[in-house]
Enzyme design. Structure first.
Site, mmCIF file in Angstrom:
data_model
loop_
_atom_site.group_PDB
_atom_site.id
_atom_site.type_symbol
_atom_site.label_atom_id
_atom_site.label_comp_id
_atom_site.label_asym_id
_atom_site.label_seq_id
_atom_site.Cartn_x
_atom_site.Cartn_y
_atom_site.Cartn_z
ATOM 1 N N SER A 81 0.882 -1.390 -0.010
ATOM 2 C CA SER A 81 0.097 0.131 -0.054
ATOM 3 C C SER A 81 0.899 1.223 0.181
ATOM 4 O O SER A 81 1.773 1.415 -0.695
ATOM 5 C CB SER A 81 -0.954 -0.069 1.037
ATOM 6 O OG SER A 81 -1.919 0.925 1.033
ATOM 7 N N HIS A 122 -7.670 -5.586 -0.006
ATOM 8 C CA HIS A 122 -6.387 -4.829 0.243
ATOM 9 C C HIS A 122 -5.851 -5.732 1.343
ATOM 10 O O HIS A 122 -5.671 -5.264 2.649
ATOM 11 C CB HIS A 122 -6.902 -3.541 0.947
ATOM 12 C CG HIS A 122 -5.742 -2.628 0.626
ATOM 13 N ND1 HIS A 122 -5.214 -2.004 -0.096
ATOM 14 C CD2 HIS A 122 -5.147 -1.661 1.726
ATOM 15 C CE1 HIS A 122 -4.216 -0.986 0.161
ATOM 16 N NE2 HIS A 122 -4.200 -1.209 1.174
ATOM 17 N N ASP A 126 -10.015 -4.602 -4.195
ATOM 18 C CA ASP A 126 -9.440 -3.706 -3.182
ATOM 19 C C ASP A 126 -10.439 -2.425 -3.102
ATOM 20 O O ASP A 126 -10.459 -1.738 -3.948
ATOM 21 C CB ASP A 126 -7.869 -3.332 -3.822
ATOM 22 C CG ASP A 126 -7.276 -2.515 -2.620
ATOM 23 O OD1 ASP A 126 -7.839 -1.963 -1.878
ATOM 24 O OD2 ASP A 126 -5.931 -2.709 -2.683
#
Length: 225
Positions: free
Chosen positions: A120, A205, A174
């Site tokens: 991320s 995610h 996600d």
């Protein structure tokens, strides 16, 4: 001015490691977040490696109402059609990762045996730093992420890492960083000539077992070069 050496969790898979992976966590997490992944790797497939999981500094994050949390940079907008990342924070974190690379050099591990990895927001910093780093790295892992400050890459890219292997992966569902947004970054890098492998998985995610297995194979390959 020398960047601060960030506190970090370190795991060595054997004595006198010959390789290093500097792995950056996501927004609001810390260096402990990806420790469990190492237990999932088959140590016999990898050289003795030092895994370094730094803790990001704390800072206010605009999209979270200014709440102070561990973050590699401020996210100023939830709109994916505009620049979301704070450039000053990106540059500060990149300097801190450069300091961690330099420390591995001092410990006897050359740049060519160092992988930058991240998830991320951490993956964004890994990409940003690696593609501008002045010496060849072993590879870049960028998971559930995107390329920050993409408009400055052409002017700032390092020729030394123009052919460094990149592995990008993303969850198809996600809800935090849309898969299509991550794929657009991958397509941009491929168009620029970077040797990039893209994978998508039926997840949100996060990481999944199939992805971890693919990461192990990719690491074994780039660490054997």
């Amino acid at each position: 001015m020398t960047a601060t050496i960030l506190p970090a969790v370190e795991i060595q898979t054997g004595p006198s490691p010959t390789h290093a992976v500097i792995w950056l966590h996501g927004l609001g997490a810390d260096g402990h977040d990806f420790e469990p992944v190492i237990d999932e790797f088959d140590a016999d497939r990898l050289p003795f490696t030092r895994f370094v999981f730094p803790h990001a500094p704390t800072r206010p994050v605009t999209i979270n109402g200014g709440y102070v949390m561990r973050a590699w940079y401020d996210i100023v907008s939830s709109d994916f059609s505009t620049r979301r990342e704070d450039p000053a924070g990106v540059h500060e974190s990149a300097a801190q990762i450069e300091a961690l690379i330099a420390r591995e050099n001092e410990r006897g591990i050359p740049d060519s045996r160092i992988v930058l990895a991240g998830f991320s927001q951490g993956g964004a910093i890994a990409l940003h730093t690696a593609l501008r780093h002045p010496r060849r790295l072993a590879g870049v892992l960028a998971l559930s992420t995107y390329l920050p400050l993409a408009d400055t890459l052409a002017a700032e890219a390092s020729e030394a890492n123009a052919k460094t292997p990149i592995f990008m992966a993303h969850g198809l569902s996600d809800p935090v960083i849309p898969c299509d947004f991550g794929k657009a970054s991958a397509d941009l890098l491929k168009a620029a000539g970077y040797p990039l492998e893209w994978r998508s998985y039926p997840m949100d995610h996060s990481l999944c077992l199939e992805e971890v297995q693919d990461l192990e194979l990719w690491l074994a390959h780039v660490m054997s070069r």
